[in-house]
Design an enzyme around this catalytic site. Sequence first.
Site: not given
Length: 399
Positions: A7, A91, A180, A210, A241, A284, A333, A335, A384
């Site tokens: 990646n 990826r 995603h 995330g 974003r 977060f 999502g 955790n 992924e």
Amino acid sequence: MKILVLNCGSSSLKYQLIDMDNEEVLAKGLCERIGIDGSKLTHKAEGKDPYVVETPLPDHEAAIKLVMNTLVDPEHGVIESVDEIAAVGHRVVHGGQAYSSATLVTPTVKKVIRDCFELSPLHNPANLMGIEACEAAMPGVPNVAVFDTAFGQSMDEKAFIYAIPYDYYEKYGIRRYGFHGISHSYVSKEAVRFAGLDYKTAKVIVCHLGNGASVSASINGKCIDTSMGLTPLQGSIMGTRSGSIDPTIIQYICHKEGRNVDYVMDILNKQSGILGISGVSSDFRDVQAAQHEGNHRADVAIQSFVYRIAKYIGSYITAMNGVDIIAFTAGVGENDGEIRKAVCDYLGYLGITIDDEANAMRGKERIISTPDSKVIVAAVPTNEELAIARQTLALVTSR
Ligand code: AMP
């Protein structure tokens, strides 16, 4: 059979070597600051101490060579020879409209990746550099491109078309692609398998929450809808974003502040979202800590994030005329039970009830709804790299 998964970012290269006989990660690591002073490799092999190499890495080819040398290193490596690597799975963020599944890299595929540079200026050039570095370092080893946009290609035209003159779609491919996709596709399959549902018929909503955040609706691997658009800027509120906004805002800020569009786009990508509303952080955990201390803007940021996710779920239930399972994945999502609970609190009309104990647990995939909940809700770690390795294996063994 061993598959190397890459990646590549513009100055980074993440890798995993996976033994596909048992899907075990033999080694993984990260090359940082490629092309910048202070570059280094951090390598972790199963059962061994982490190994750090600080050395100049002028380009991705140098980084790949260092990764190869490390993988075969008698002390820190996990294989005897590079010949043990059967294929490399990459990826690739944007495949335009050309690819709806993983594909073996050929000159035509590389041209498509290059043609999508404008749509994914941060990622596609780096992804192509990674592919070309592997071609140079491991001649003869097949490279497979696994596209983040492939999943969204199965959306119907009514879902992906923008209501702007159709010419722009025909001339420039301006449509919703969704991102995603590797994660949405993997998590939807895992969630259905884990919950014992029938993959062919189950109506699945995946919330990938995330730093980037997106929601998808799918049935039997067909994407019915997904929240991101032409680029990953559209959709829900994210770390930095804005997600979807009224496009007039761009013109308005340009006029008010005497700025150009590129400046405002930068603000929408890097200074907005949770960071923009809260003024605290894009992370977060930091914003939640501030929320708990009574910070109003942090509270609005979190509430707004949750509200928007719940609205996506509601609209996707309409799009599929129902839902059997809702799966949460990615950093937040997987955790953050507080966010999952807050989203599900909006969905009481569906007869969804959350098991607080299961929701508080961490780690493996788990069902977090109560047995009598009308819809199953699950937390499912995304993977992924494994998804890329599986698709790469399937392609190289079917040749
Ligand atoms: P990702 O982009 O998937 O790596 O997710 C990054 C986001 O996940 C950041 O905003 C983190 O604050 C958040 N995150 C990671 N771990 C936790 C956790 N244990 N609790 C809450 N948020 C988390």
